[in-house]
Each structure stands twice: as C-alpha cells, then as structure tokens.
Write a protein that holds these residues in place. Structure first.
Motif, PDB file in Angstrom:
ATOM      1  N   ILE A 195       0.842  -1.200   0.000  1.00  9.47           N
ATOM      2  CA  ILE A 195       0.000   0.000   0.000  1.00  9.47           C
ATOM      3  C   ILE A 195       0.875   1.249   0.000  1.00  9.47           C
ATOM      4  O   ILE A 195       0.654   2.205  -0.746  1.00  9.47           O
TER       5      ILE A 195
ATOM      6  N   GLU B 116       2.399   2.101  -3.319  1.00 13.97           N
ATOM      7  CA  GLU B 116       1.505   2.830  -4.220  1.00 13.97           C
ATOM      8  C   GLU B 116       1.465   4.311  -3.847  1.00 13.97           C
ATOM      9  O   GLU B 116       1.549   5.187  -4.708  1.00 13.97           O
ATOM     10  N   GLU B 117       1.388   4.600  -2.522  1.00 13.35           N
ATOM     11  CA  GLU B 117       1.337   5.996  -2.073  1.00 13.35           C
ATOM     12  C   GLU B 117       2.580   6.754  -2.537  1.00 13.35           C
ATOM     13  O   GLU B 117       2.506   7.915  -2.921  1.00 13.35           O
TER      14      GLU B 117
ATOM     15  N   SER C 263      -6.272   4.568  -2.897  1.00  9.76           N
ATOM     16  CA  SER C 263      -5.370   5.092  -1.884  1.00  9.76           C
ATOM     17  C   SER C 263      -6.011   6.327  -1.238  1.00  9.76           C
ATOM     18  O   SER C 263      -6.778   7.036  -1.869  1.00  9.76           O
TER      19      SER C 263
ATOM     20  N   TYR D  25      -4.909   2.748   3.337  1.00 10.45           N
ATOM     21  CA  TYR D  25      -3.995   3.611   4.082  1.00 10.45           C
ATOM     22  C   TYR D  25      -2.975   2.742   4.787  1.00 10.45           C
ATOM     23  O   TYR D  25      -3.343   1.792   5.474  1.00 10.45           O
TER      24      TYR D  25
END
Lengths: 366, 340
Positions: B250, B253-254, B327, B335
């Motif tokens: 995750i 990706e952020e 996201s 998150y």
C-alpha cells in the motif's frame, strides 16, 4: 427306390417377419399403444435435434480461451483447456508418468487377479492388492524412491478420486473381514466393540465424517503434529468402508452352510485354519458382487471430498468455473463431462464385475 | 494381519506428515527452514484466489501470500497454496496446517476476539451493493423504491438490504434464489429490477451475463465487509511481518513506487523511497528480515495498485472500480501506517 425328399421349409409369411411386422407387433398393437408411440416419437423429434445441435453441430471445439467460444452451442473449449487439471490436478507435468504408471499398475493387478493360473492366483493377487497402495503412495509422493517430492496438495483431479477409492477399499478389506468375524464372535467384549464400530460408521453420513476428519481431528492432535489432510480423510474413508464391507462379509459368512464349519472342526483344524482355508474362500466368492457394488458406491462418494476443499474432479471443476477468464457460464459442459467420465468408469466396473462373477461361479452353473 | 496393517498406516502417515510445523515455535523460523510459505486460500473466487488452466494461482488474496513469501524468503513463488473451504479455514490456521490465511475473510469483532486469531490488516474493503440493467435508467440506490430484488438466500446481504430500505423509508420485494448462478439467471431474465450481493461477487456475476455492458453497479455500498489476511495469535513477530508486508504494498503505491521503477527509486529516490526499499534505516532488521524485504515485494509482486488492476481492476475481466479501495491520496480509505 425313390429317396424321401422333404419339402423345403417355406419362409414365414411377410406379415410376421421384418421391421414392419415388428413395429406392428411392438409399437402399434393397439390404439393406445399407437398413440403412446406417436407421442413419444413427437417428443423425441422435438427435443433431440436442439440437444444434438447444442452438443455437436454448433458447438465450439477449437481454441484455448473463452474468446474462442463464439458459436451458439456448447463450449467444449472449456473442457479441453482444463482437461489436464480435471485428470491430474496440479501434478507437475514432467512427473506425470508416475500417475500413468500407477494407473497401469492398477489395471495390471485387476487383470492379474482373474487371469493368472489358478494355483497361484489367490496368493499372488492378494499380495499384489495389499502391496499396491504402498507402492502407489511411494510412487506418487516420491520421497521413498528418491524421486522429486510431490506434496499432496498438488495431487488432484479424477486420478485422485481413483486413488482415494482404490487405496481405501484395499486397506479396508482386511479390517472389514476382522470386524465381520468379531461380530460373529462368542466373546461378548469383541462382539460389542465390533457392533458399535460397524453401526457407527454405517449410521453416520460420509459428509459428516469428512468434516470430522478435516475440521475436528486436527484439534485432537498434539500441538506441532500436523498430519496431512489427505491422509486424515483417507483414514476416515478406510473406517467408513470397513464398516460397510464388514456387513457385506457378514452376509457372506451367513451364506456358508454350517456343515462347512462343522466339517472343518471335525477334522481338527484350528480356528484360523478353518477361517482362512475353508470359510474365507467361500465367503469371498459369495460376497464378490456386493463388494464390487460397495466399491462403486465408494468411488462416487469420493466426490464429496469437495466440501472440504480436496481438489478432486468436481472441486477442480468448480475452481475452473470461478476463474475470472472463464466466467461465461460453462457449468453445463463441465458437469456433463464429469457425468460421462464417472458413468463410463462405473459402467465398465459393473461389466467387469459381471465377468468375474461368471468366472467364479464354478459350483452353481445356470 | 491386523497388526501389520496398523503398522503400515502409521508409518505411511508418518512419512507423509508435512514437515511437522510446530505451533509454539516462531513461524518465521519454520518458514525459513522449510523454504516455502504455506498459505490458506479460497478454493476458487474470481479475482481473489483463482487457479488457471496450468494450475498457477493468482488473485488479490494470493498476492498477499506472494508478498509475504517475497519479504521472508526473497522469492514470491515459494508459496504452497492450501485451498480451504470457509468452514475449515480457522481450524487449519490455528492447528498450524497453514502459516497464514488470505482467504477473503471478513474482519469482525467476534472472530478477532474469540477464535485465537489476529487480523493483519485489510487488503479489500468489500460491502453489499446493487447491480441494475442500464436501461432501467437508475443512477442511485435511493431511486429503487418499490423494486424487485434478486437475492441469494441465507447470505448476510439479505439483512443489509432490509436495513437499508427500512432506514430510507422505501419498500422492495425480495426474489430469493439458492445459488449465485440462479440469482444471475433470474436477474438476466428480468425476474427482478436489481441484484444485490457483495461488490466483489457482483463484478464476477456481471462478467457472466450474456452482455455485461448492459449492467451497471451502483455507487452505494450498504454494509461493511473488510477482508484481510489472518495469522495465529501468540506469534507477534509473524503478525508484524504479515501486517507490514501488506502495508509495504500500500505504501509503495502511495509513494509511486512500482515494479517497473523500483530499481530507479532505490538508487535515486527520495529518503522515504530509500527507507521503504532498504537503502536507508533498518525497517527490515526490526522485522527480523533482510533489508531488501520491501524491495522484493514491489519488484516481484508489485504495489497494491498494480495487484488490484491486474487481478480485479481494469486490466482484469472483473473491471472493478477502485472506490473505497483507492489510496487515501485519491479519495479512498486504503492507508498504510507510517513506514518509518
């Protein structure tokens, strides 16, 4: 002197032979029969062409993906693309000879047990049958023979159904014989234990036994021990089968005339000599049709393994149906395929059973 | 004969017993010494855990297994998949048959507190939702007053939809079916105006329609079904590893780190990139892993967006919108806790 010459037989009158006469006799013998015949024919004419059209004429045969299924009819591409999984599960392709060798061995042992010369047949085939599951598991797992290990979660498909059925009935065979003897015993303890065991496993649905094997059994093991799921359900199947087969054997024991027991006693044979030499051969002969019927039942029951996630053929089919590249609704084709595979194997088994029965039926020829 | 058979069975069972994984010992050591991760997955759920014709597993849930294997063993393919049914999944986990469970399991209070298991995060926010035919001209579930609903009997969706309609003072008529296949056929033949089920299931049902483009999934999500990986209680190190392997996807990706640019980011990226990928700091060592644990995840499995698109998103047949699963930077609720 003129020799007697019989008048040559005349052919039967046209009215009683040939297809027309047959139809008149069997299909149109009365008004009601004629109506029923016409109605059935109309139904066939109405329903068969669309079915044939769906299954053959406008079916899709060529291709490897769902996109190839453009025509109206059945999408046999689905069955074709997944056929390896349906038969062998995820067993590695380069090791597939092991499964095939196992199938050949199974066929050989079946063949041997009724083609070998009579004087060695019984001993040889009993030994072959008892050794077969051990050889099979060693071969498929590979560890004992120094082959690459194929863990049981890769086993699957139709061959898994065959192995589970064959391996459990073979191991259950001697057990069930002992349970049946126990049930006829004069010793109250042995008799009641046998009765409780047999009635428990005959009275409980095989589905709930599978659940116990997969969900409850692991909780009873000591922490850290982790018996393979396939082994657990194999043991469950062995218990289940030995319960059923014990009843089959009990019928066999009852069918042997009491004179046989008395004769064996009178010439001074021990209990085990009596059972093994006099009674057992007759019991097996009498029970054979029922043993084979029980085997067919067990073979079909192996599809229930799907409810605990064992990848046998129906579970593999359901996995295939839920693949996101094959979501277009191929359940009908898939289940028809499974139906055909099971029907043809069960039907050939009953043909084989009839043949064995005829061969063994030496004393009461009809 | 009997003794011999018992002996035969026990020796066979012993030889086939899979490498006696001890529940007490550290799962990490077991996985490392075994060289593979055993991961409990579904027996077949489109987009989440599915097998292809060659027996290869893929899916959003499968990618969580792969990322843990990549982090721990450096090889995303070192996974032994154990297909489990819904009923046996927790027993398999608690008894040590699998190291972790990634099998679209809803994170509920009861499960988390009473089964001896821990949820290591959420990899998909699911929830009951509605599908209608396009020509009905409906764009919101609030316009469905008085409509007929196709529902699969005995699912939690039944309860959710009753609550939703009562809450909004609307009425509906339920047409219930036994299997999801029948539900789809009922919807397609016009027995009802809308079909309701969990969003991920709806997508699979839509692909099965004879013309998927005719149906739309409405934006409302009326129940909470957070799905995520599960581990046994009592092994906090392993719990951390699974939790942070998911977070790494995750977080990647952020930060805009993908499997394509991960080498470049490791060499030339900002400090946060380098910290994540093991160029700086000791995030890996704190978990008991190599410093390149997250690098292996991103390189071999990809970040969460890549996994989502490949398995259930626009690059897959299911074509699910990101929705809640976007996201947090793009308006979703996906998150990662702070990676530092």
């Amino acid at each position: 002197m003129k020799e007697f010459e019989p008048v040559p037989a005349r052919p039967a009158p046209d009215k009683t032979v040939g297809p027309l006469a047959w139809m008149k006799e069997n299909l149109f013998s009365s008004l009601l029969n004629s109506l029923v015949t016409l109605a059935v024919m109309a139904l066939l004419v109405y329903y068969i062409p669309p079915v044939l059209d769906w299954a053959f004429f406008s079916a899709n045969w060529q291709g490897t993906s769902e996109d190839a299924c453009v025509r109206e009819g059945a999408c046999w591409v689905f069955v074709n693309a997944w056929s390896y999984q349906f038969f062998y599960g995820t067993y590695p392709v380069e090791e597939i000879w092991r499964i095939n060798l196992m199938l050949v061995l199974l066929a050989l042992v079946i063949l041997a047990s009724f083609t070998l010369p009579k004087h060695i047949r019984l001993k040889a085939s009993v030994i072959a049958w008892l050794v077969l599951p051990l050889v099979g598991i060693a071969l498929l797992d590979g560890r004992l023979l120094g082959l690459p290990v194929v863990s049981t979660d890769l086993w699957g498909g139709f061959t898994l159904n065959v192995f589970m059925a064959a391996a459990s009935i073979i191991v259950a065979f001697p057990f069930s014989f002992l349970w049946a003897l126990g049930r006829r015993s004069n010793m109250p303890f042995i008799r009641s234990v046998s009765v409780i065991f047999i009635e428990f496993f005959r009275g409980v649905p095989v589905l709930s036994l599978f659940f116990m094997g997969s969900v409850m059994l692991p909780l009873f093991f000591a922490e850290g021990t982790n018996v393979d799921k396939l082994i657990r359900v194999w043991i469950v199947l062995i218990f289940f089968m030995s319960g059923y087969m014990a009843e089959v054997f009990r019928g066999g024991f009852a069918a042997v005339p009491s004179g046989q027991y008395e004769a064996a006693d009178s010439i001074g044979l021990s209990y085990w000599q009596k059972i093994m030499l006099i009674i057992l051969p007759q019991v097996i002969k009498v029970s054979l049709p029922n043993i084979l019927a029980t085997f067919v039942m067990l073979f079909k029951n192996t599809t229930f393994l799907l409810i605990i996630g064992i990848p046998e053929v129906v579970q593999t089919l359901q996995t295939a149906l839920s693949n996101s590249y094959w979501l277009g609704g191929h359940a009908l084709e898939g289940y028809l395929f499974v139906f055909l595979v099971f029907w043809s194997s069960c039907f050939s088994m009953s043909l084989l059973a009839r043949r064995i029965e005829r061969q063994m039926n030496t004393d009461k020829r009809d | 004969m009997r003794k011999k058979d018992i002996l035969a069975i026990t020796t066979l069972a012993a030889t086939l017993t899979a490498g006696a994984a001890s529940v007490q010992a550290a799962t990490l050591d077991d996985v490392k010494s075994r060289g593979t991760l055993t991961c409990g997955v579904s027996t077949g759920l489109a987009g989440f855990s599915e097998k292809d014709e060659n027996g290869k597993w893929s899916g959003l849930d499968v990618d969580v297994c792969r990322s843990v294997a990549a982090a721990v063993l450096g090889d995303a393919d070192a996974v032994q998949y154990k297909p489990l049914t819904a009923k046996e999944r927790f027993t398999a986990l608690v008894s040590g048959e699998v190291d972790m469970l990634s099998r679209n399991t809803t994170w509920t209070h009861t499960r988390d507190t009473s089964l001896g298991i821990n949820f290591a995060g959420t990899n998909f926010y699911d929830g009951a939702s509605f599908m209608v035919m396009k020509d009905l001209g409906v764009s919101s579930a609030l316009e469905l007053d008085g409509a007929n609903a196709c529902i699969q009997a005995g699912t939690s969706t039944e309860l959710a939809i009753a609550d939703f309609f009562r809450q909004h003072g609307m009425s509906y008529k339920a047409v219930t079916f036994d299997t999801s296949d029948q539900t789809r056929q009922g919807f397609e033949s016009g027995r009802c105006d809308f079909l309701t089920s969990d969003g991920s299931q709806l997508a699979a049902l839509r692909v099965g329609l004879s013309n998927p483009a005719n149906a739309v999934i409405l934006p409302e999500v009326i129940s909470k079904e957070p799905l995520g990986p599960v581990v046994r209680q009592g092994d906090d190190q392993w719990f951390n590893i699974v939790k942070w392997s998911l977070n790494a996807m995750i977080e990647a990706e952020e930060q805009g780190v993908t499997s394509a640019n991960v080498d470049d980011k490791l060499a030339n990226g900002n400090p946060a990139n380098k910290r994540l990928l093991g160029g700086e700091g000791e995030l890996g060592a704190n978990l008991g892993l190599e410093s390149n644990w997250a690098y292996n995840i991103v390189k071999q499995v990809g970040n969460y967006a890549e996994s989502f698109d490949r398995n259930v998103g626009m690059d897959s047949p299911l074509k699910l919108e990101r929705g809640l699963n976007a996201s947090w930077k793009n308006g979703g609720i996906m998150y990662s806790q702070a990676m530092r």
